[in-house]
Design an enzyme around this catalytic site. Structure first.
Site, PDB file in Angstrom:
ATOM      1  N   HIS A 162       0.838  -1.205   0.000  1.00 22.82           N
ATOM      2  CA  HIS A 162       0.000   0.000   0.000  1.00 22.82           C
ATOM      3  C   HIS A 162       0.870   1.249   0.000  1.00 22.82           C
ATOM      4  O   HIS A 162       1.951   1.277   0.602  1.00 22.82           O
ATOM      5  CB  HIS A 162      -0.941   0.010   1.206  1.00 22.82           C
TER       6      HIS A 162
ATOM      7  N   ASP B 112      -0.721   4.292   0.791  1.00 21.05           N
ATOM      8  CA  ASP B 112      -1.292   5.243   1.740  1.00 21.05           C
ATOM      9  C   ASP B 112      -0.537   5.159   3.059  1.00 21.05           C
ATOM     10  O   ASP B 112      -0.005   4.108   3.437  1.00 21.05           O
ATOM     11  CB  ASP B 112      -2.790   5.014   1.938  1.00 21.05           C
TER      12      ASP B 112
ATOM     13  N   ASP C 266       6.539   1.896   6.621  1.00 19.84           N
ATOM     14  CA  ASP C 266       5.198   1.335   6.433  1.00 19.84           C
ATOM     15  C   ASP C 266       4.430   2.118   5.370  1.00 19.84           C
ATOM     16  O   ASP C 266       3.745   3.068   5.676  1.00 19.84           O
ATOM     17  CB  ASP C 266       4.453   1.369   7.765  1.00 19.84           C
TER      18      ASP C 266
ATOM     19  N   GLU D 266      -5.185   0.921   2.963  1.00 17.55           N
ATOM     20  CA  GLU D 266      -4.808  -0.094   3.942  1.00 17.55           C
ATOM     21  C   GLU D 266      -4.799   0.486   5.342  1.00 17.55           C
ATOM     22  O   GLU D 266      -5.207  -0.168   6.292  1.00 17.55           O
ATOM     23  CB  GLU D 266      -3.419  -0.660   3.610  1.00 17.55           C
ATOM     24  N   GLU D 267      -4.369   1.725   5.461  1.00 17.01           N
ATOM     25  CA  GLU D 267      -4.315   2.368   6.770  1.00 17.01           C
ATOM     26  C   GLU D 267      -5.681   2.878   7.218  1.00 17.01           C
ATOM     27  O   GLU D 267      -5.866   3.228   8.385  1.00 17.01           O
ATOM     28  CB  GLU D 267      -3.329   3.542   6.742  1.00 17.01           C
TER      29      GLU D 267
ATOM     30  N   HIS E 198       4.667   4.600  11.943  1.00 20.50           N
ATOM     31  CA  HIS E 198       3.604   5.431  12.516  1.00 20.50           C
ATOM     32  C   HIS E 198       4.133   6.429  13.547  1.00 20.50           C
ATOM     33  O   HIS E 198       3.343   7.125  14.182  1.00 20.50           O
ATOM     34  CB  HIS E 198       2.503   4.580  13.155  1.00 20.50           C
TER      35      HIS E 198
END
EC number: 3.5.1.18
Length: 390
Positions: free
Chosen positions: A74, A76, A107, A140-141, A363
C-alpha cells in the site's frame, strides 16, 4: 526519473507524495511511471463504498505464462501529526547519517521501493519464466473497504490467478530478515451496553445503576483466559478498549454504561465459536442478576474482515527463508504475532507470506529506515524472485 535499481531514489520519490490515507497524492502515479518504464502493463481501478471516499488502486502485471508471483502493498500512510515534532519534513525523504526520513519510509513505501528495485536488477541479468504482478492499494491504513479486498476480486474477475503472494509489510524486528509472518491472528470487536435507569444518587431505590452489573460482566470476560496458545500462535486475548457512562455528574446514577472490547484469536477458534463463548459468559452473569430486568445488557458485534489464518506452504516459506539466509547468514523466525494486514484478504486466493523492513519507527514521529536496511531487503527480494522462478 530515478535509477530503477536504486531503492533509495524510488523511496524518496514515493515519500514526496503526501499520500495520507485515503488520498493518492501522486504516489500511485509515480509508481506507475516506474513500472511502465520496466515493461509492466498497469491498470488503475477506483473503488467506492457507502460513507467512504473513492480510493485509487494499482494493478501491474508482466508475463503471460508460468508461475505467478504477486507482490502486495500500500502507498497510503498515516497522518504525520504535528510537523513541528519532526526532525525533517515528513514528505521530503531526507537522507542524513545513513537514515532516510519520511512518513511511509517503513510502512510501507520502503518495501515497495525495494521490490521494484529488486525486480529491476533481476531484469538486467536474466529473463523470468513466469509472471509477476504488483497489487498496490491506497486504502490499507484506513477502513480497508475500497482497497485490496476489492482489488483482488476485480483481478480475479479478469482471469487473474496467483501461485503465491509476498506482502511487503515491515515484519522484521531488529534486523532485516529476523522475522517473517506466515499467518495472523483473527480480530473481532464488540460493544456491550448495560442499560439501567437514571436517578439521583441519594435515592438509589428509584434508579437502576448499570455499573455493578457492568463490572460483573467485565469480570466474566477477563477473569478466565480464552486458551493457552498453540504451536504457531500466541494465546488468544481479549482487551478492553473503552468504558463510558457519558455522565460527568457526581450526584447522578447513569442511565447506561458502554464497554468496548477487541479479541485477537488463534486457530483454536472460529469467529462463530468465539462469539458463542462470549455470549454464553455474559448470559450466565445476566441470569444471576435480574434475568433481563433493569439493569440488563445488549451486545453488538462489529463486522470483522480479519479471520485467523496460517500459511502451510513449505516451498514458499523455504524459498524466502533460504533467500534471507543467503544474504544475511541468518535463518528467520516464522511468526504469527502482531496485528492484522491485507494478507488476511490474499489468503483466500493463494498462499501468502509477509516480509519487509524493521518496523520500530512505523507510525512514529521521525519514521525512518537505514540505507543499509534498504539495500539488504532489496538483495533478499532479488534472491527470492530468482529462486521462486528457478
Amino acid at each position: 526519473m530515478p535509477v530503477l535499481t536504486d531503492p533509495l531514489q524510488i523511496l524518496q520519490a514515493l515519500i514526496r507524495c503526501p499520500s495520507v490515507t485515503p488520498h493518492e497524492a501522486g504516489a500511485l502515479s509515480t509508481l506507475e511511471q516506474f513500472l511502465t518504464k520496466m515493461g509492466f502493463h498497469v491498470e488503475r481501478p477506483i473503488f467506492a463504498d457507502k460513507n467512504t471516499e473513492d480510493v485509487e488502486n494499482l494493478y501491474a502485471k508482466m508475463g503471460k505464462e508460468g508461475p505467478h508471483l504477486m507482490f502486495a502493498g500500500h502507498t497510503d500512510v498515516v497522518p504525520p501529526g504535528d510537523l513541528e515534532n519532526w526532525k525533517y519534513p515528513p514528505f521530503e525523504g531526507v537522507i542524513d547519517q545513513g537514515k532516510l526520513y519520511g512518513r511511509g519510509a517503513v510502512d510501507m513505501k520502503g518495501g515497495i521501493a525495494c521490490f521494484v528495485a529488486a525486480f529491476a536488477r533481476v531484469l538486467e541479468k536474466r529473463t523470468i519464466k513466469g509472471r509477476v504482478s504488483l497489487l498496490i492499494t491506497g486504502d490499507e491504513e484506513g477502513p480497508a473497504l475500497n482497497g485490496t479486498v476489492k482489488l483482488l476480486k476485480w483481478a480475479e474477475q479478469k482471469g487473474e490467478k496467483w501461485t503465491a503472494a509476498l506482502v511487503g509489510e515491515p515484519t522484521s524486528v531488529k534486523t532485516v530478515g529476523d522475522v517473517i509472518k506466515i499467518g495472523r491472528r483473527g480480530s473481532i470487536s464488540g460493544i456491550m451496553t448495560v442499560k439501567g435507569r437514571q436517578g439521583h444518587v441519594a435515592f438509589p431505590e428509584r434508579a437502576a445503576n448499570p455499573l455493578p452489573l457492568a463490572s460483573k460482566l467485565i469480570q466474566s470476560l477477563i477473569q478466565t483466559t480464552l486458551d493457552e496458545g498453540t504451536e504457531n500462535f500466541q494465546p488468544s486475548n481479549l482487551e478492553l478498549t473503552a468504558i463510558d457512562t457519558g455522565n460527568p455528574a457526581m450526584n447522578v446514577i447513569p442511565a447506561q454504561a458502554t464497554v468496548h472490547f477487541n479479541i485477537r484469536y488463534n486457530d483454536l477458534w472460529t469467529k462463530e465459536m468465539l462469539m458463542a463463548e462470549i455470549e454464553n459468559r455474559l448470559a450466565l452473569v445476566q441470569s444471576k442478576n435480574n434475568n433481563g430486568q433493569y439493569p440488563y445488557y445488549q451486545l453488538e458485534w462489529i463486522p470483522s474482515l480479519g479471520d485467523v489464518f496460517l500459511t502451510k506452504n513449505d516451498k514458499l516459506i523455504n524459498t524466502l527463508s533460504n533467500a534471507i539466509k543467503s544474504v544475511t547468514g541468518n535463518i528467520p523466525e516464522c511468526s504469527t504475532s502482531g496485528g492484522t494486514s491485507d494478507a488476511r484478504f490474499i489468503k483466500d486466493y493463494c498462499p501468502v507470506i509477509e516480509f519487509g523492513l524493521p518496523g520500530q519507527t512505523m507510525h512514529m514521529v521521525d519514521e525512518c529506515v537505514t540505507v543499509d536496511a534498504m539495500e539488504t531487503l532489496t538483495s533478499i527480494y532479488e534472491c527470492f524472485i530468482v529462486d521462486f522462478f528457478a
